[in-house]
Write an enzyme that holds these catalytic residues in place. Structure first.
Site, PDB file in Angstrom:
ATOM      1  N   VAL A  11       3.995  48.356  13.152  1.00  0.00           N
ATOM      2  CA  VAL A  11       4.308  49.594  13.867  1.00  0.00           C
ATOM      3  C   VAL A  11       5.331  50.430  13.105  1.00  0.00           C
ATOM      4  O   VAL A  11       5.139  51.627  12.862  1.00  0.00           O
ATOM      5  CB  VAL A  11       4.819  49.266  15.296  1.00  0.00           C
ATOM      6  CG1 VAL A  11       5.412  50.491  15.965  1.00  0.00           C
ATOM      7  CG2 VAL A  11       3.665  48.726  16.130  1.00  0.00           C
ATOM      8  N   THR A 123       7.234  47.029  22.278  1.00  0.00           N
ATOM      9  CA  THR A 123       6.715  46.825  23.636  1.00  0.00           C
ATOM     10  C   THR A 123       7.675  45.902  24.372  1.00  0.00           C
ATOM     11  O   THR A 123       7.871  44.756  23.962  1.00  0.00           O
ATOM     12  CB  THR A 123       5.308  46.199  23.573  1.00  0.00           C
ATOM     13  OG1 THR A 123       4.485  47.045  22.767  1.00  0.00           O
ATOM     14  CG2 THR A 123       4.700  46.049  24.955  1.00  0.00           C
ATOM     15  N   CYS A 287      -0.686  41.299  20.359  1.00  0.00           N
ATOM     16  CA  CYS A 287      -0.265  42.070  21.540  1.00  0.00           C
ATOM     17  C   CYS A 287      -0.822  41.588  22.875  1.00  0.00           C
ATOM     18  O   CYS A 287      -0.049  41.361  23.805  1.00  0.00           O
ATOM     19  CB  CYS A 287      -0.634  43.532  21.331  1.00  0.00           C
ATOM     20  SG  CYS A 287       0.336  44.282  20.016  1.00  0.00           S
TER      21      CYS A 287
END
Ligand code: NAD
Length: 496
Positions: A11, A123, A287
């Site tokens: 990311v 996250t 994820c």
């Protein structure tokens, strides 16, 4: 604008490169010196198509630097992104240690008399925006107890929706940008930062052309808690969709229907949508598992039993054992057999092995006494490094996994596997059994090539033939090579 990105993983590295490409002045920082050194040399520390090219372009159009010194980078920045890992603890809870450490360091680096926006891109469970704010404040107090009131900052949540393997495309052409913050100033700073993206006013790179249908990118401005929940809900729903397709596949197998036809049939309903309805051996990656577990954990903390989420995880867990069951159906005994695995990465176009079904399948097979030959175009080096205990036979190419194998399992649907010469492959095997864990191949072509073929949720040729009564789907669709739901959708549209 001056931007710091903390964490240069899948990311952070992509976010930093995209923002610099859009004209911002970006410093990417990480505690991992090896990753930073690679980036300084223009090399990506992860496998992500287009990332090295984008970093090179970013250097031309904006400014991008890589460093291990968070403090110097943060001091001069207007916006600080936190994009560190938030893996699962064994309990399913999120490990916030990296986030906490990054937030404190950010606070300790801030100077009085300026305004910083600290953006959480990792996250994190609902409430972490508040946690980050408290930890940044702790960092400030640690270094400037007397001057803390003059250090101005606001925290925002800006969840990331990129997909590994198409991260550059997803970052330059996102479906939406979610910004959550109680601070109007933070939101307007981030709107300005993302303006070239939302207005699509940048000249696209040659390797990532702008999609023809691309319009303005909507910004969804929410509370901190809603932004954090949006990310978890999105991943929970996507994993549920795949789980649903897998459950339908298991029923299709029993009743003699073909899950590809069934999912194409339901995907054309706009309320359902055709994406993420591919049946197979289950989802993996960094994820879905950790995020669904984390959401379950959060719900439990509030006394709520999230039964759909529990079922979604359970369906995925059992789906992974489908490969072993199918191998046992074909070979009976796996001890002493040689099994070829095509693909290791959790999906194509990445080297990411986090929660990859391949690892679990290989472990089970080895545990049962089988020998395992593998090939993956990108992820073999990562597998050797991260799973040294797995005694796998790494092969030079896909075809050589076939040598002496009693069965081959297609684990990752790399596009190049679709072009394999199946007849040659089958000839090199001891027994040409194929378990197509991603429904990549046309069953009839596999059978013609000499394979005993089993996909997921697809009836055997015999079942199809015996079912060919008046209730079967028209022959043309029946005989057609395997097509994706999108292709079927296009065909349906073309046919009016
Ligand atoms: N990978 C994805 O596809 C994806 C997509 C959307 C969201 N996310 C979320 O984004 C976050 C990052 O994921 P990733 O896949 O990029 O992780 P990653 O593990 O690839 O990268 C995280 C990086 O953070 C660095 N780091 C850790 N602590 C640090 C610190 N205190 N200071 C500086 N650097 C530090 C690590 O060294 C590592 O390089 C996670 O919360 C993840 O859930 C990931």
């Amino acid at each position: 604008m001056k931007v710091t990105v903390i964490g240069v993983g899948y990311v952070g590295a992509v976010t930093g490169a995209c923002l610099a490409f859009l004209g911002h002045r970006v410093i990417c920082v990480d505690v991992d010196e090896g990753r930073i050194e690679k980036l300084r040399q223009g090399q990506s520390p992860i496998y992500e198509p287009g990332l090295e090219e984008l970093i090179a372009l970013a250097q031309e159009r904006g400014e991008i630097a890589f460093d291990t010194d968070v403090a110097t980078a943060v001091r001069d920045s207007e916006v600080v992104f936190i994009a560190v890992g938030t893996p699962s603890l064994p309990s399913g809870e999120t490990n916030l240690a990296y986030l906490e450490s990054a937030a404190r360091t950010v606070g300790a680096a801030m100077e009085p008399g300026r305004f910083y926006v600290v953006v959480n891109k990792s996250t994190v469970p609902v409430g972490c925006g508040n946690l980050v704010e408290a930890l940044v404040r702790d960092g400030v107090m640690q270094v400037r107890p007397a001057d803390a009131a003059n250090v101005n900052f606001a925290v925002a949540s800006n969840p990331e929706f990129l997909r590994e393997g198409s991260a550059i495309h997803d970052s330059l052409y996102p479906g939406r940008i979610v910004l959550g913050s109680p601070s109007g100033r933070a939101i307007s700073t981030l709107r300005k930062l993302y303006q070239p993206l939302t207005e699509q006013s940048f000249a696209p790179p040659a390797f990532a052309p702008r999609p023809a249908e691309m319009g303005e990118v909507p910004i969804i401005s929410t509370s901190l808690a809603s932004a954090e929940m949006i990310k978890y809900s999105a991943n929970a729903f996507l994993s549920l969709k795949i789980g649903f397709a897998n459950e339908m596949a298991n029923i299709c197998e029993r009743v003699g229907a073909d899950v590809l036809e069934v999912m194409s049939g339901i995907g054309l309903d706009a309320r359902i949508g055709s994406g993420f309805l591919n049946a197979g051996i289950g989802w993996g990656g960094s994820c879905f598992g950790k995020d669904v577990n984390s959401l379950l954990h959060t719900a439990a903390e509030y006394g709520y039993e999230a039964r759909i989420l529990e079922a979604s995880l359970a369906v995925n867990r059992s789906q992974r054992s489908v490969v072993i069951q199918k191998l046992q159906e074909k070979l009976y005994i796996l001890k002493g057999r040689t099994i070829a695995l095509l693909g290791l990465a959790f999906k194509p176009d990445t080297d990411d092995l986090r929660d990859a079904p391949s690892i679990q399948i290989a472990e089970r097979l080895l545990h049962m006494g089988a020998r395992v030959r593998v090939f993956d175009p990108i992820a073999m080096e990562a597998c050797r490094a991260q799973h040294p205990h797995l005694h796998l036979r790494y092969c030079a190419d896909a075809l050589s996994t076939a040598d002496g194998a009693d069965a081959v399992v297609l684990v990752t649907e790399w596009p190049e596997f679709a072009d394999l010469d199946l007849a040659r492959f089958a000839l090199r095997m001891k027994r040409p059994v194929m378990i197509d864990g991603r429904n990549l191949f046309d069953p009839e072509k596999a059978v013609e090539a000499g394979f005993e073929y089993a996909g997921v949720g697809r009836p055997s040729r015999d079942a199809r033939t015996s079912n060919a009564g008046p209730h079967r789907v028209p022959d043309a669709a029946h005989r057609a090579p395997m097509r994706s739901p999108l292709e079927l959708q296009l065909t349906a549209k073309a046919a009016g």
